[in-house]
Design an enzyme around this catalytic site. Sequence first.
Site, PDB file in Angstrom:
ATOM      1  N   SER A 172       0.835  -1.187   0.000  1.00 51.28           N
ATOM      2  CA  SER A 172       0.000   0.000   0.000  1.00 51.28           C
ATOM      3  C   SER A 172       0.880   1.253   0.000  1.00 51.28           C
ATOM      4  O   SER A 172       1.761   1.389  -0.855  1.00 51.28           O
ATOM      5  CB  SER A 172      -0.967  -0.030   1.185  1.00 51.28           C
ATOM      6  OG  SER A 172      -2.022   0.877   1.008  1.00 51.28           O
ATOM      7  N   GLN A 218      -8.011   6.371  -7.323  1.00 54.95           N
ATOM      8  CA  GLN A 218      -7.277   7.502  -6.773  1.00 54.95           C
ATOM      9  C   GLN A 218      -6.450   8.172  -7.860  1.00 54.95           C
ATOM     10  O   GLN A 218      -5.771   7.514  -8.636  1.00 54.95           O
ATOM     11  CB  GLN A 218      -6.379   7.051  -5.627  1.00 54.95           C
ATOM     12  CG  GLN A 218      -5.747   8.219  -4.866  1.00 54.95           C
ATOM     13  CD  GLN A 218      -5.006   7.773  -3.621  1.00 54.95           C
ATOM     14  OE1 GLN A 218      -4.416   6.706  -3.594  1.00 54.95           O
ATOM     15  NE2 GLN A 218      -5.055   8.590  -2.574  1.00 54.95           N
ATOM     16  N   GLU A 226      -4.087  14.078   0.529  1.00 51.85           N
ATOM     17  CA  GLU A 226      -4.230  13.047   1.554  1.00 51.85           C
ATOM     18  C   GLU A 226      -3.045  12.984   2.498  1.00 51.85           C
ATOM     19  O   GLU A 226      -3.221  12.799   3.706  1.00 51.85           O
ATOM     20  CB  GLU A 226      -4.404  11.671   0.886  1.00 51.85           C
ATOM     21  CG  GLU A 226      -4.522  10.537   1.891  1.00 51.85           C
ATOM     22  CD  GLU A 226      -4.600   9.167   1.225  1.00 51.85           C
ATOM     23  OE1 GLU A 226      -4.468   8.161   1.941  1.00 51.85           O
ATOM     24  OE2 GLU A 226      -4.787   9.112  -0.008  1.00 51.85           O
ATOM     25  N   TRP A 269      -9.803   1.394  -6.191  1.00 54.09           N
ATOM     26  CA  TRP A 269      -9.093   2.568  -5.686  1.00 54.09           C
ATOM     27  C   TRP A 269      -7.602   2.510  -6.012  1.00 54.09           C
ATOM     28  O   TRP A 269      -6.948   3.541  -6.190  1.00 54.09           O
ATOM     29  CB  TRP A 269      -9.312   2.689  -4.179  1.00 54.09           C
ATOM     30  CG  TRP A 269      -8.759   3.933  -3.563  1.00 54.09           C
ATOM     31  CD1 TRP A 269      -7.719   4.033  -2.683  1.00 54.09           C
ATOM     32  CD2 TRP A 269      -9.228   5.275  -3.767  1.00 54.09           C
ATOM     33  NE1 TRP A 269      -7.513   5.350  -2.324  1.00 54.09           N
ATOM     34  CE2 TRP A 269      -8.426   6.134  -2.977  1.00 54.09           C
ATOM     35  CE3 TRP A 269     -10.249   5.842  -4.536  1.00 54.09           C
ATOM     36  CZ2 TRP A 269      -8.616   7.515  -2.927  1.00 54.09           C
ATOM     37  CZ3 TRP A 269     -10.444   7.217  -4.483  1.00 54.09           C
ATOM     38  CH2 TRP A 269      -9.625   8.028  -3.697  1.00 54.09           C
ATOM     39  N   HIS A 305      -6.755  -6.626   1.607  1.00 57.93           N
ATOM     40  CA  HIS A 305      -5.646  -5.716   1.317  1.00 57.93           C
ATOM     41  C   HIS A 305      -4.416  -6.082   2.141  1.00 57.93           C
ATOM     42  O   HIS A 305      -4.496  -6.302   3.354  1.00 57.93           O
ATOM     43  CB  HIS A 305      -6.086  -4.281   1.627  1.00 57.93           C
ATOM     44  CG  HIS A 305      -5.120  -3.229   1.200  1.00 57.93           C
ATOM     45  ND1 HIS A 305      -4.424  -3.263   0.020  1.00 57.93           N
ATOM     46  CD2 HIS A 305      -4.721  -2.078   1.822  1.00 57.93           C
ATOM     47  CE1 HIS A 305      -3.655  -2.195  -0.088  1.00 57.93           C
ATOM     48  NE2 HIS A 305      -3.809  -1.466   1.010  1.00 57.93           N
TER      49      HIS A 305
END
Length: 357
Positions: A172, A218, A226, A269, A305
Amino acid sequence: LPDPFLSIDGSRITHIEQWPCRRAEISQQVQAYMLGVKPLDKVVVTGNYEQEQIQVTVKQNDKTLSFAAQLTLPTNGKAPYPAMIGIGRVSLDNEALLKQGVAIINFPNNELAEQQNGGSRGKGKFYEFYGQEHSAGALMAWSWGVSRLIDALELTQNSPINVNKLAITGCSRNGKGALVAGAFDQRIALTIPQESGAGGSANWRISDVQLAAGTNVQTLRQIVTENVWFTANFADFSESVTLLPFDQHQVLSLVAPRGLLIIDNAIDWLGIESSYLNALAAKTVWQALGQADFMGVSQTQEHQHCQQPESQQVEINAFVQQFLFDSHSADTHVQRNENALNEDLNQWIKWSTPVLK
């Protein structure tokens, strides 16, 4: 997408020997516009290994920075061991790595540069050392820290780590960091960004088009609000991503011709189509260099995830064996597409892939 083979002077490279220069051009653009500058000034680094930790100390004049990276030694093999550095932690199957004889090193990235939210800019040991106004975003600050960790490993006489066989990973937001660290330190033999999305494996231009078509992905305009992963001025491209002189396929290409395996997940995303097409565009660089099997992409159907599915272990093992153990019998021809994604690059690539001499 911008042509990775087109030099700033307008000529296209034709020989393998020209790639390092072209790579340096892309590196400078990425630092100037997206990540901020990775400091190259002279520092004194020392390392100390004890109690399964590498203690790293960096000094410059009257300034000192210290951090510790936790080591887990493998259950097989013998020292010095190849190692997998995890940005934050390793989210792959750690037991599978340890059984192969790979040590695991957890790099404390948040200690070097915080990433809580937009208010984290300039916070962390990197900024205490270089100043709060330094251009580097968190990703580049981590990259600098990983390089100092490698320096320390090289200098620590009793270290159980083989510094010539290092890999890096992260998932991530930390997967973005793993990519940047691998792109900006050529001592890293293998880079495995996991589910890294925007600023990692996804492509800024493609994600913008996908968002306009209704996909919840995104984009650049959102991510700069962010957190502080990028240099502050990167926000200038929020509404004009096509003015960037590069895109993420070229950031991936900074790893070439070293090993790169992109581990992805089918989460909108993260830009599943954007990431996959971006990987195929980047792979043209490895193809041009005659090392197409040194770069792979594996995208499975959606799963939790940062929980690596067992089905990807064979692919990870192959890259680990190739780049950390010199096992040339490992099959690193990896191009997995479980989501029936469009693989046609004609909409995005208007340049041809050369065969570099």
